[in-house]
Design an enzyme around this catalytic site. Structure first.
Site, PDB file in Angstrom:
ATOM      1  N   ILE A 116       2.726   0.237   9.377  1.00  0.00           N
ATOM      2  CA  ILE A 116       3.109  -1.143   9.051  1.00  0.00           C
ATOM      3  C   ILE A 116       2.093  -2.154   9.567  1.00  0.00           C
ATOM      4  CG2 ILE A 116       4.527  -1.940  11.007  1.00  0.00           C
ATOM      5  CD1 ILE A 116       6.766  -2.388   8.779  1.00  0.00           C
ATOM      6  N   HIS A 123       2.011   8.379  14.440  1.00  0.00           N
ATOM      7  CA  HIS A 123       3.100   8.673  13.499  1.00  0.00           C
ATOM      8  C   HIS A 123       4.454   8.750  14.200  1.00  0.00           C
ATOM      9  CE1 HIS A 123      -0.129   9.622  10.781  1.00  0.00           C
ATOM     10  NE2 HIS A 123       0.691   9.949   9.804  1.00  0.00           N
ATOM     11  N   GLU A 142       4.788   4.321  -1.611  1.00  0.00           N
ATOM     12  CA  GLU A 142       3.972   5.513  -1.861  1.00  0.00           C
ATOM     13  C   GLU A 142       4.862   6.723  -2.157  1.00  0.00           C
ATOM     14  OE1 GLU A 142       1.757   5.463   1.810  1.00  0.00           O
ATOM     15  OE2 GLU A 142       1.055   3.438   1.345  1.00  0.00           O
ATOM     16  N   SER A 156      -1.686   1.618  -0.096  1.00  0.00           N
ATOM     17  CA  SER A 156      -2.173   0.245   0.095  1.00  0.00           C
ATOM     18  C   SER A 156      -1.034  -0.581   0.684  1.00  0.00           C
ATOM     19  CB  SER A 156      -2.580  -0.371  -1.249  1.00  0.00           C
ATOM     20  OG  SER A 156      -3.543   0.404  -1.914  1.00  0.00           O
ATOM     21  N   GLU A 157      -0.817  -0.430   1.975  1.00  0.00           N
ATOM     22  CA  GLU A 157       0.364  -1.070   2.562  1.00  0.00           C
ATOM     23  C   GLU A 157       0.355  -2.590   2.423  1.00  0.00           C
ATOM     24  OE1 GLU A 157      -1.099   1.545   3.945  1.00  0.00           O
ATOM     25  OE2 GLU A 157       0.509   3.014   4.084  1.00  0.00           O
ATOM     26  N   ASP A 194       4.413   3.417  11.778  1.00  0.00           N
ATOM     27  CA  ASP A 194       3.088   3.180  12.353  1.00  0.00           C
ATOM     28  C   ASP A 194       2.114   2.574  11.342  1.00  0.00           C
ATOM     29  OD1 ASP A 194       3.303   5.315  14.964  1.00  0.00           O
ATOM     30  OD2 ASP A 194       4.570   5.667  13.228  1.00  0.00           O
TER      31      ASP A 194
END
Lengths: 334, 331
Positions: free
Chosen positions: B90, B132, B31, B62-63, B88
């Site tokens: 992930i 975070h 990103e 869009s991980e 976080d």
């Protein structure tokens, strides 16, 4: 190769033969494994797809050998269609040394890069982003290889699906999303998990072509998949194909499938491609004897593969800690 | 060999630059990576300008798709470096790392493999609160098939990142946002690598071994200075790689000092220190003068801003733990 136009269905005799051969092999494989489990000949887990044979057959016909496939735990028919040898499929299902992954993968994790089968996943929906990556690689390489990912209706409710299709549409990747909608996500009917009637409608939301086709008709399904594959090959981006079919067995071998109403089961039997396609073939000039011979040859090939696998040695236990890391690294607490 | 003084941010940027320049199989995705934004952490600054946006690819938020795309491309021979902006996030992509990247080699009997690098940053210390700020390396240490790397100096960051990118296995590469500006000497030129799986003694000492890594390393070195003022000479071992762990280096040090403290930013409960402490205890039980001490974050979500320091590891925690291992009398 002689290709004779067969009139009504518009496909050549060889293509129709290929479709039926694949369907018969897929059905024979499913049935043989289920029977073997039922009578205690071997113990393993499978996720049957009896009834869905038309879709993988169409897919196999539409793809080139170098095209890539990502499939799911209910993917044995897809493996057959893409050319994975029967001994490797059955070997992996039964966990022996002749399996595609030396018996370490199992039914849900069969891969055979030589035939383009890059991954089979047991996690619903998660093959979609991986297929997007395979297609990204093809785009970067500049060739015209296409990736197809198959999944059920249930997968289209996952975040992975939505993230993957959006990325593919945004980057115009050469990938075909093939939903084998068998009307049940595991044990739950499709109408309980989606407010839309057609999975293909999900394509609109990401700016991609979506098509619904009768997945019990191998010829119609072939045409739709072929069009999507051609679009991808030509740089036209991804397509979501929804092939509607039905699953005549439970979610897994041993699931009695009580949740499928008897009336629905009876109605769907009328559309069973293993019943309807032979009628089409007879109308197209095939003889009953020819069709019987194709079916018998498929059953015999499956039987021979089962015999080979059952005679093969169990996996070598020394292998169990290999292939975790590339360099043979074994991590222990000792 | 000539040296340059770089921040960790610059060292990582140099590693990415070298990888992109020297190997066409390498590409970056994540990103906001491309210029002019070049990411929240500004680690990829200038790379899209130099190599184009087909090598430094901006993705949607869009991980799962970022890591899935990296997995798929790696199976075709590419060496993707995927960025998960803040660790976080992930969790959204966990399936792709844990169920696929880590296991593809094994489940295919070696037929396929997944040489991806997942870069991610630990945002602790920014006051960003519970979603975070987490240091989640222990999640990944529990998964066979991946490697976990967490450098603490610019030179290690550069050399380890290049090793990670060209490693045939999937690597989770952790970066602490609080360390990005930390400066240090880095050798000049291409081809300089720090091997994965080798710990480094960052400070020599005879009395107690402090085992740490990543963000907590600077606190461990500070703690060693404070202890030295009291006449306690701490040896500080930087693990650098958490999976696999270089227990050989750790055990050699502890065998010498007979005392050990494991310090990290992750929670102490079920944290990486538990594995290190257990292995030390199992192998050096009869050599140890005192039980191994573990220090890390308290077992709460990270509160925001004002209270953050109250739950996270402090230099004082490490000093206190080291003193505890000294016991009443030194023999």
């Amino acid at each position: 190769m002689t290709v004779t136009d067969t009139g009504a269905v518009g496909l050549g005799r060889d293509q129709l033969t290929t479709l039926y051969e694949t369907m018969c092999t897929a059905a024979a494989l499913d049935t043989r494994l289920l029977n073997g489990i039922k009578r205690g000949e071997f113990a393993t887990v499978t996720w049957p797809s009896r009834g869905q044979e038309a879709i993988p057959a169409a897919l196999g016909l539409a793809l080139r050998p170098d095209d890539r496939l990502v499939t799911t735990y209910r993917g044995l028919h897809d493996h057959v269609a893409k050319g994975v040898p029967l001994t490797e499929i059955i070997g992996e299902v039964l966990g022996t040394s002749v399996g595609a992954s030396k018996g370490k993968g199992g039914t849900m994790h069969i891969s055979d890069p030589a035939h383009g089968v890059m991954m089979t996943t047991g996690i619903v929906g998660s093959g979609v982003p991986v297929a997007v990556g395979l297609a990204l690689a093809a785009q970067k390489q500049g060739g015209d290889r296409v990736t197809v990912v198959t999944f059920g209706d249930g997968a289209t409710n996952t975040g992975s699906f939505h993230e993957g299709v959006n990325l593919a549409a945004t980057w115009k990747l050469p990938v075909v999303f093939l939903c084998q909608n068998n009307l049940y996500a595991e044990m739950t009917p499709v109408e309980e998990t989606m407010a839309i009637q057609h999975v293909a409608d999900r394509a609109i939301g990401v700016g991609m072509v979506g098509v619904t086709v009768d997945g019990n008709d191998p010829v119609a399904t072939y045409r739709v998949i072929k069009e999507a594959v051609d679009r991808a090959r030509a740089g036209g981006g991804p397509t979501l194909v929804e092939a509607v079919t039905f699953r005549f067995e439970g979610h897994y071998a041993g699931d009695s499938a009580k949740y499928i109403p008897a009336e629905q089961l009876a109605e769907m039997r009328e559309y069973d491609p293993m019943v309807t396609f032979p009628v089409t073939l007879l109308d197209s000039g095939f003889t009953r004897a020819e069709l019987d011979a194709i079916k018998a040859a498929a059953e015999q090939a499956v039987e021979e593969a089962v015999r080979t696998v059952l005679a093969a040695p169990a996996p070598d236990l020394a292998e169990i800690q290999l292939d975790v890391y590339a360099d043979g690294l074994v991590v222990t607490h000792d | 060999m000539t040296e340059q003084k770089l921040s960790i941010r610059e060292a990582i940027n140099q590693a990415l630059d070298e990888a992109l320049r020297t190997d066409p199989r390498v590409f970056l995705l994540g990103e906001d990576l491309a210029d002019p934004a070049a990411g929240v952490n500004a680690v990829t600054r200038g790379l899209a300008t130099a190599y184009g946006t087909d090598r430094v690819m901006n993705t949607p938020i869009s991980e799962a798709a970022i890591l899935g795309a990296a997995v798929g491309a790696s199976m075709e021979g590419y060496l993707p470096v995927a960025e998960i902006m803040i660790m976080d996030f992930i969790g959204i992509a966990m399936d792709q790392i844990v169920n696929h990247a880590a296991k593809l080699r094994y489940m295919s009997g070696g037929r396929t493999t997944c040489p991806i690098t997942v870069r991610t940053s630990v945002f602790a210390g920014t006051g960003s609160g519970g979603t975070h700020s987490q240091s989640l390396e222990a999640w990944f240490m529990h998964v066979p098939g991946i490697k976990v790397v967490y450098p603490s100096t610019p030179a290690d960051a550069k050399g380890l990142l290049l090793s990670s990118i060209f490693d045939p296995d999937p690597v989770l590469f952790m970066e602490a946002s609080r360390l990005y500006a930390l400066k240090g000497p880095v050798p000049e030129g291409d081809g300089i690598r720090i091997p994965i799986g080798k710990a480094d003694v960052k400070r020599a000492g005879r009395d107690v071994t402090i085992i740490s890594y990543g963000l907590a390393m600077s606190q461990s070195l500070e703690a060693a200075k404070i202890l030295a003022a009291d006449g306690i000479e701490a040896e500080v071992v930087d693990l650098r790689t958490l999976l696999p762990l270089d227990m050989e280096t750790v055990l050699a040090s502890v065998a010498k000092t007979r005392r050990a403290v494991v310090a990290h930013s992750a929670t102490t409960v079920a944290g990486p220190g538990a594995e290190v402490a257990a292995q030390i205890s199992a192998k050096l039980f009869h050599e140890l003068a005192e039980p191994v001490q573990r220090v890390g974050a308290k077992f709460t979500p990270i509160p925001s801003r004002a209270s953050e320091a109250a739950v996270t590891l402090s230099t004082g925690d490490i000093v206190a733990a080291a003193r505890k291992t000294m016991g009443a009398v030194r023999v």
